[in-house]
Design an enzyme around this catalytic site. Structure first.
Site, PDB file in Angstrom:
ATOM      1  N   TRP A 101      18.651 -14.952  -5.688  1.00 61.72           N
ATOM      2  CA  TRP A 101      19.296 -15.682  -4.588  1.00 61.72           C
ATOM      3  C   TRP A 101      18.340 -15.844  -3.417  1.00 61.72           C
ATOM      4  O   TRP A 101      18.295 -16.902  -2.790  1.00 61.72           O
ATOM      5  CB  TRP A 101      20.600 -15.003  -4.173  1.00 61.72           C
ATOM      6  CG  TRP A 101      21.577 -14.976  -5.309  1.00 61.72           C
ATOM      7  CD1 TRP A 101      22.024 -13.880  -5.969  1.00 61.72           C
ATOM      8  CD2 TRP A 101      22.187 -16.110  -5.953  1.00 61.72           C
ATOM      9  NE1 TRP A 101      22.883 -14.257  -6.979  1.00 61.72           N
ATOM     10  CE2 TRP A 101      22.995 -15.610  -6.984  1.00 61.72           C
ATOM     11  CE3 TRP A 101      22.127 -17.497  -5.750  1.00 61.72           C
ATOM     12  CZ2 TRP A 101      23.743 -16.443  -7.819  1.00 61.72           C
ATOM     13  CZ3 TRP A 101      22.874 -18.324  -6.574  1.00 61.72           C
ATOM     14  CH2 TRP A 101      23.666 -17.801  -7.598  1.00 61.72           C
ATOM     15  N   ASP A 167      21.511 -13.253   4.278  1.00 62.47           N
ATOM     16  CA  ASP A 167      22.543 -13.557   3.292  1.00 62.47           C
ATOM     17  C   ASP A 167      23.180 -12.224   2.919  1.00 62.47           C
ATOM     18  O   ASP A 167      22.529 -11.363   2.327  1.00 62.47           O
ATOM     19  CB  ASP A 167      21.887 -14.223   2.065  1.00 62.47           C
ATOM     20  CG  ASP A 167      22.855 -14.406   0.896  1.00 62.47           C
ATOM     21  OD1 ASP A 167      24.051 -14.109   1.051  1.00 62.47           O
ATOM     22  OD2 ASP A 167      22.386 -14.853  -0.174  1.00 62.47           O
ATOM     23  N   LYS A 191      33.194 -12.012  -3.156  1.00 60.81           N
ATOM     24  CA  LYS A 191      32.885 -10.681  -3.686  1.00 60.81           C
ATOM     25  C   LYS A 191      33.707  -9.623  -2.951  1.00 60.81           C
ATOM     26  O   LYS A 191      34.487  -8.908  -3.570  1.00 60.81           O
ATOM     27  CB  LYS A 191      31.401 -10.401  -3.592  1.00 60.81           C
ATOM     28  CG  LYS A 191      30.617 -11.382  -4.478  1.00 60.81           C
ATOM     29  CD  LYS A 191      29.209 -11.548  -4.046  1.00 60.81           C
ATOM     30  CE  LYS A 191      28.556 -12.802  -4.534  1.00 60.81           C
ATOM     31  NZ  LYS A 191      28.559 -13.028  -5.968  1.00 60.81           N
TER      32      LYS A 191
HETATM   33  C1  LIG Z   1      23.547 -12.683  -2.671  1.00 59.33           C
HETATM   34  C2  LIG Z   1      24.069 -14.032  -3.097  1.00 59.33           C
HETATM   35  N1  LIG Z   1      23.742 -15.109  -2.382  1.00 59.33           N
HETATM   36  C3  LIG Z   1      24.179 -16.331  -2.726  1.00 59.33           C
HETATM   37  C4  LIG Z   1      24.975 -16.531  -3.830  1.00 59.33           C
HETATM   38  C5  LIG Z   1      25.410 -17.918  -4.187  1.00 59.33           C
HETATM   39  O1  LIG Z   1      26.734 -18.077  -3.852  1.00 59.33           O
HETATM   40  P1  LIG Z   1      27.549 -19.410  -4.176  1.00 59.33           P
HETATM   41  O2  LIG Z   1      27.783 -19.445  -5.634  1.00 59.33           O
HETATM   42  O3  LIG Z   1      28.801 -19.215  -3.369  1.00 59.33           O
HETATM   43  O4  LIG Z   1      26.766 -20.563  -3.700  1.00 59.33           O
HETATM   44  C6  LIG Z   1      25.362 -15.425  -4.600  1.00 59.33           C
HETATM   45  C7  LIG Z   1      26.223 -15.614  -5.786  1.00 59.33           C
HETATM   46  O5  LIG Z   1      26.549 -14.734  -6.521  1.00 59.33           O
HETATM   47  C8  LIG Z   1      24.880 -14.157  -4.226  1.00 59.33           C
HETATM   48  O6  LIG Z   1      25.203 -13.077  -4.947  1.00 59.33           O
END
Ligand SMILES: Cc1ncc(COP(=O)(O)O)c(C=O)c1O
Length: 358
Positions: A101, A167, A191
């Protein structure tokens, strides 16, 4: 209702039963008014009250100071990987790449300027939080992903930077953080906070002065904040579920109490790994930075991994399969996972080891 399982999904993930029940009730009939919460205008008095209470509870739970706004948005954290540099990147920005991510966030920023990847742990399979990096002198901001959902690491100590962006998708409200140390915190709800479809951002207001002129109103953080996340129709039911979750967190004793429970839960599983080190191998080598939310480990081979997962399912434990690129097992133990779920998993690990070791 059938029996609820211990759902170790990485997200969308298990939510507290109390939150689900209160939300389901509000979905059908909001406070006995004859309409559900998803059936009313986002500009109605009822929804104004939901918005106000959701933000004020988030403020008190996380200790969000006055100099910060709370913004709710759609499009997932992945959309914010784009929106954030679009708003705030002028010239260059620093990123530390600690997982998939974080890497995606750094990639998404490239159209908006120079992306300095200060450090990456990709060459060792993202098994650690890299050290020895130094922020650049003129970067617009410094971006991290505080908990790496796929690889099971976290920043146990947050780095210091005057413009720190984080994030926190996979540990939002799961540990105490000092909001004042951040310029921007963001994450998807799915989550720890609620259903998918809603993101929460906490933005330091001094950032607005620098927003790039090319950003349309719908994606402009200042306009979003000034219009109370309601430039257009927000994900009203998702926001309502956040409110129920915040009420629940408060009843649990707040984030400090939640964090203590999360520590205890993670320890139960890490201890089970450590009791059978020849059988279960943690995928993280950086022990102090092991995640409290996503616990990743491998068994000796694929056949045993499949058997472990199947036998766990029979005992009411689901979604233990590791991320497709990592394999093995991933147990996600977000706020809603009860201690009993981790006790059950640790017991399964001990028994499975005893029955299958060679
Ligand atoms: C740490 C983190 N950032 C970003 C995301 C991406 O999220 P989304 O699917 O809501 O775009 C995730 C998805 O699991 C994640 O675990």
């Amino acid at each position: 209702m059938g029996k609820r399982v211990y759902n170790f999904s990485a997200g969308p993930a298990m939510l507290p039963l109390e939150v689900l029940e209160a939300s389901a009730k509000a979905l059908v009939d909001y406070q006995g008014k004859g309409y559900g919460i998803a059936e009313i205008s986002h500009r109605s008095k009822d929804f104004d009250a939901v918005m106000d209470e959701t933000k004020s509870r988030a403020r008190s739970l996380m200790g969000i100071p006055d100099g910060y706004d709370i913004v709710f948005s759609q499009g997932g954290a992945s959309q914010l990987f784009i929106t954030i540099p679009w708003n705030f990147l002028q010239g260059s920005a620093d990123y530390v790449v600690t997982g998939e991510w974080a890497k995606k966030a750094a990639e998404a920023a490239k159209p908006y300027g120079t992306v300095n990847v200060l450090a990456s742990s990709e060459s060792t399979g993202f098994d650690r939080i890299p050290t020895g990096w130094k922020p650049s002198a003129n970067a617009s901001y410094f971006h991290i992903c505080t908990n790496n959902t796929i690889y099971g690491t976290r920043w146990s100590t947050m780095p210091e930077h005057p413009v720190l962006f984080a994030d926190m998708s996979s540990e939002f409200m799961a540990r105490v953080v000092d909001v004042k140390k951040f310029a921007l915190i963001y994450g998807g709800a799915q989550k720890n906070l609620g259903p998918s479809g809603v993101c929460m951002s906490i933005v330091r207001k001094d950032l607005y002065a620098k927003i790039n002129k090319s950003v349309p109103k719908l994606f402009n953080y200042q306009v979003l904040a000034e219009q109370d996340s309601r430039i257009n129709t927000p994900p009203t039911f998702g926001i309502y579920m956040l409110l129920e979750t915040y009420r629940w967190i408060e009843k649990q004793g707040g984030i400090k109490a939640i964090e203590a429970r999360n520590e205890e839960k993670a320890k139960l599983i890490y201890d089970a790994i450590d009791r059978a080190p020849d059988f279960y191998k943690g995928t993280v080598s950086d022990i102090p930075n092991r995640s409290r939310m996503n616990i990743t480990f491998r068994l000796p081979n694929e056949a045993l991994t499949d058997k472990f997962i199947k036998e766990a399912e029979k005992q009411g434990m689901t979604a233990l399969k590791g991320y497709r690129t990592v394999g093995g097992i991933r147990a996600s133990t977000y706020n809603a996972m009860p201690v009993e779920g981790c006790v059950a998993l640790a017991k399964h690990m001990d028994e499975f080891h005893a029955a299958n070791r060679t």
